[in-house]
Design a protein around this motif. Structure first.
Motif, PDB file in Angstrom:
ATOM      1  N   ASN A  27       0.854  -1.199   0.000  1.00 25.75           N
ATOM      2  CA  ASN A  27       0.000   0.000   0.000  1.00 25.75           C
ATOM      3  C   ASN A  27       0.885   1.243   0.000  1.00 25.75           C
ATOM      4  OD1 ASN A  27      -1.897   1.977   0.298  1.00 25.75           O
ATOM      5  ND2 ASN A  27      -2.934   1.060   2.054  1.00 25.75           N
ATOM      6  N   ALA A  28       0.689   2.060  -1.034  1.00 27.69           N
ATOM      7  CA  ALA A  28       1.504   3.299  -1.148  1.00 27.69           C
ATOM      8  C   ALA A  28       0.913   4.453  -0.344  1.00 27.69           C
ATOM      9  CB  ALA A  28       1.626   3.710  -2.618  1.00 27.69           C
ATOM     10  N   GLY A  29      -0.244   4.254   0.280  1.00 29.20           N
ATOM     11  CA  GLY A  29      -0.878   5.327   1.042  1.00 29.20           C
ATOM     12  C   GLY A  29      -1.921   6.044   0.194  1.00 29.20           C
ATOM     13  N   SER A  45       3.464   0.358   2.975  1.00 32.23           N
ATOM     14  CA  SER A  45       3.101  -0.598   4.028  1.00 32.23           C
ATOM     15  C   SER A  45       2.713  -1.921   3.379  1.00 32.23           C
ATOM     16  CB  SER A  45       1.941  -0.064   4.876  1.00 32.23           C
ATOM     17  OG  SER A  45       0.776   0.105   4.088  1.00 32.23           O
ATOM     18  N   GLY A  46       2.750  -2.992   4.201  1.00 31.59           N
ATOM     19  CA  GLY A  46       2.335  -4.316   3.712  1.00 31.59           C
ATOM     20  C   GLY A  46       3.488  -5.190   3.284  1.00 31.59           C
ATOM     21  N   ALA A  47       4.715  -4.678   3.306  1.00 35.49           N
ATOM     22  CA  ALA A  47       5.885  -5.487   2.958  1.00 35.49           C
ATOM     23  C   ALA A  47       6.979  -5.225   4.014  1.00 35.49           C
ATOM     24  CB  ALA A  47       6.370  -5.144   1.559  1.00 35.49           C
ATOM     25  N   VAL A  48       8.219  -5.545   3.617  1.00 31.98           N
ATOM     26  CA  VAL A  48       9.331  -5.345   4.557  1.00 31.98           C
ATOM     27  C   VAL A  48      10.216  -4.199   4.102  1.00 31.98           C
ATOM     28  CG1 VAL A  48      11.390  -6.400   5.599  1.00 31.98           C
ATOM     29  CG2 VAL A  48       9.319  -7.779   5.252  1.00 31.98           C
ATOM     30  N   THR A  49      10.551  -4.168   2.861  1.00 33.19           N
ATOM     31  CA  THR A  49      11.367  -3.076   2.324  1.00 33.19           C
ATOM     32  C   THR A  49      10.635  -2.471   1.138  1.00 33.19           C
ATOM     33  OG1 THR A  49      12.593  -4.555   0.839  1.00 33.19           O
ATOM     34  CG2 THR A  49      13.521  -4.187   3.055  1.00 33.19           C
ATOM     35  N   TYR A  50      10.962  -1.155   0.910  1.00 35.61           N
ATOM     36  CA  TYR A  50      10.222  -0.401  -0.108  1.00 35.61           C
ATOM     37  C   TYR A  50      11.183   0.440  -0.941  1.00 35.61           C
ATOM     38  CZ  TYR A  50       6.652  -1.649   3.277  1.00 35.61           C
ATOM     39  OH  TYR A  50       5.868  -2.345   4.148  1.00 35.61           O
ATOM     40  N   VAL A  51      10.964   0.389  -2.225  1.00 32.65           N
ATOM     41  CA  VAL A  51      11.738   1.220  -3.144  1.00 32.65           C
ATOM     42  C   VAL A  51      10.750   2.018  -3.988  1.00 32.65           C
ATOM     43  CG1 VAL A  51      13.368   1.253  -5.057  1.00 32.65           C
ATOM     44  CG2 VAL A  51      13.644  -0.420  -3.220  1.00 32.65           C
ATOM     45  N   TRP A  52      10.969   3.378  -3.981  1.00 36.05           N
ATOM     46  CA  TRP A  52      10.092   4.286  -4.743  1.00 36.05           C
ATOM     47  C   TRP A  52      10.790   4.750  -6.009  1.00 36.05           C
ATOM     48  CZ3 TRP A  52       5.143   5.750  -3.216  1.00 36.05           C
ATOM     49  CH2 TRP A  52       4.754   5.382  -1.907  1.00 36.05           C
ATOM     50  N   ASP A  53       9.982   5.070  -7.008  1.00 30.72           N
ATOM     51  CA  ASP A  53      10.554   5.700  -8.196  1.00 30.72           C
ATOM     52  C   ASP A  53      10.644   7.206  -7.972  1.00 30.72           C
ATOM     53  OD1 ASP A  53       7.908   6.487  -8.325  1.00 30.72           O
ATOM     54  OD2 ASP A  53       7.547   5.746 -10.371  1.00 30.72           O
ATOM     55  N   VAL A  73       5.613   2.547  -5.582  1.00 31.09           N
ATOM     56  CA  VAL A  73       6.469   1.901  -4.597  1.00 31.09           C
ATOM     57  C   VAL A  73       6.499   0.395  -4.890  1.00 31.09           C
ATOM     58  CG1 VAL A  73       4.577   1.605  -2.919  1.00 31.09           C
ATOM     59  CG2 VAL A  73       6.956   1.585  -2.142  1.00 31.09           C
ATOM     60  N   THR A  74       7.679  -0.164  -4.796  1.00 31.18           N
ATOM     61  CA  THR A  74       7.865  -1.618  -4.937  1.00 31.18           C
ATOM     62  C   THR A  74       8.221  -2.172  -3.562  1.00 31.18           C
ATOM     63  OG1 THR A  74       8.614  -1.389  -7.225  1.00 31.18           O
ATOM     64  CG2 THR A  74       9.176  -3.442  -6.080  1.00 31.18           C
ATOM     65  N   GLY A  75       7.316  -3.019  -3.036  1.00 28.96           N
ATOM     66  CA  GLY A  75       7.534  -3.595  -1.702  1.00 28.96           C
ATOM     67  C   GLY A  75       7.963  -5.045  -1.792  1.00 28.96           C
ATOM     68  N   THR A  76       8.950  -5.418  -0.980  1.00 30.47           N
ATOM     69  CA  THR A  76       9.457  -6.806  -0.939  1.00 30.47           C
ATOM     70  C   THR A  76       9.239  -7.360   0.459  1.00 30.47           C
ATOM     71  OG1 THR A  76      11.155  -6.224  -2.577  1.00 30.47           O
ATOM     72  CG2 THR A  76      11.480  -8.267  -1.301  1.00 30.47           C
ATOM     73  N   ASP A  77       8.620  -8.582   0.530  1.00 26.32           N
ATOM     74  CA  ASP A  77       8.361  -9.142   1.861  1.00 26.32           C
ATOM     75  C   ASP A  77       9.502 -10.048   2.301  1.00 26.32           C
ATOM     76  OD1 ASP A  77       8.034 -11.495   0.474  1.00 26.32           O
ATOM     77  OD2 ASP A  77       5.857 -11.632   0.795  1.00 26.32           O
ATOM     78  N   ALA A  78       9.307 -10.759   3.394  1.00 24.10           N
ATOM     79  CA  ALA A  78      10.366 -11.599   3.968  1.00 24.10           C
ATOM     80  C   ALA A  78      10.694 -12.789   3.078  1.00 24.10           C
ATOM     81  CB  ALA A  78       9.941 -12.082   5.359  1.00 24.10           C
ATOM     82  N   ASN A  79       9.743 -13.122   2.218  1.00 26.23           N
ATOM     83  CA  ASN A  79       9.981 -14.242   1.313  1.00 26.23           C
ATOM     84  C   ASN A  79      10.633 -13.798   0.011  1.00 26.23           C
ATOM     85  OD1 ASN A  79       8.695 -16.222   3.023  1.00 26.23           O
ATOM     86  ND2 ASN A  79       6.728 -15.299   2.437  1.00 26.23           N
ATOM     87  N   GLY A  80      10.885 -12.495  -0.109  1.00 29.56           N
ATOM     88  CA  GLY A  80      11.452 -11.982  -1.343  1.00 29.56           C
ATOM     89  C   GLY A  80      10.421 -11.760  -2.420  1.00 29.56           C
TER      90      GLY A  80
END
Length: 309
Positions: A27-29, A45-53, A73-80
């Motif tokens: 979720n980018a908000g 929110s909803g992942a572990v790490t976030y990368v924005w353009d 935003v690109t979010g990556t969770d604990a499972n990758g």
């Protein structure tokens, strides 16, 4: 499960487990609308790490450009596992607020300040937009905050210079006698205009009685002030030298003026003191002075007849 058969026709099996992890619900908000110059912080929110353009760092404030920009935003969770979301940030431009031109006025003049370029305006120094007020002497800077229909604000300033009024002086009150000329001169300004048809610095003959003359002085800034002077014109005394007289040679005559306070005669005569006039007709002039110092004259003829021989 896989079943394998070799060249001899022999068969065997094996198994492998495949685990499929769900994508994170990134979720980018919520979309945001701000005013130009306002900082925005985007946090996924909803992942572990976030990368924005667009060069944005998650959770770090930045100042977006005017207009509407979509940030991903690109979010990556604990499972990758990776998922994306987007948010729109709309940046409304600030209104171009104008406080109006600088003003220069004279003390006591009213000034009206009106902002433009926005929807509503708030002034400092207790000023209300579009309402006249009387500023104090000196130069004051007034700031207006304008708010547009989007709630965006901007400010502008205007200087109001209030020049003091000149200290005009019409001169001291004057008391003169009927027929005397008077010259009125204003002071404390640059130019002067008098009422009652008087010209500054030009002599005139005022009428009997007390008259108030008002001068309006204008200084180099165009500011005006007034002052008054009273001119009292006392009437001349009605001096009477007495009736003409006819006497005989050797007779004493007494001349006495009336209508004033003091009297001075020509021909060496003293008021109220008898003298012996010469044969013939002589005109005697008396100058009478009243309590106001005003003078008038009158004449009397004294005829002296010679004695018979």
């Amino acid at each position: 499960t896989v079943t394998g058969t070799d060249a001899n026709g022999c068969v065997n099996t094996d198994q492998v487990d495949v685990t499929v992890n769900p994508l994170p619900i990134v979720n980018a908000g919520p979309d945001q609308t701000v005013c130009e110059g306002t900082q925005v912080t985007l946090s996924g929110s909803g992942a572990v790490t976030y990368v924005w353009d667009n060069g944005v760092t998650d959770g770090v404030a930045f100042t977006p450009a005017v207009g509407t920009t979509t940030y991903t935003v690109t979010g990556t969770d604990a499972n990758g596992c990776v998922n994306t979301d987007q948010v729109d940030v709309t940046v409304n431009p600030q209104p171009i607020v104008n406080a109006g031109p600088d003003q220069t006025v004279c003390e006591g003049s009213q000034v009206t300040l009106s902002g433009s370029g926005a929807a509503t305006y708030v002034w400092d120094n207790g000023i209300t937009d579009g309402v006249a007020f009387t500023p104090t002497v000196g130069t004051t800077t007034y700031t207006v905050t304008g708010t547009d229909a989007n709630g965006c604000q901007n400010t502008d300033q205007v200087d109001v210079t209030v020049n003091p009024l000149p200290i005009v002086n019409a001169g001291p009150d004057q008391t003169v006698c009927d027929g005397d000329q008077v010259t009125l001169n204003g002071a404390g300004a640059a130019t002067y205009v008098w009422d009652n048809g008087i010209t500054d610095g030009v002599p005139f003959t005022p009428a009997v009685g007390t008259t108030s003359y008002t001068v309006t002085g204008t200084d180099a800034n165009g500011c005006q002030n007034t002052d008054q002077v009273d001119v009292t014109v006392n009437p001349l005394p009605i001096v009477n030298a007495g009736p003409d007289q006819t006497v005989c040679e050797g007779t004493q005559v007494t001349l006495s003026g009336v209508g004033a306070v003091t009297y001075v005669w020509d021909n060496g005569i003293t008021d109220g003191v008898s003298f012996t006039p010469n044969v013939g007709t002589t005109t005697y002039t008396v100058t009478g002075t009243d309590v106001n110092g005003c003078q008038n004259t009158d004449q009397v003829d004294v005829t002296v007849n010679p004695l018979p021989i």
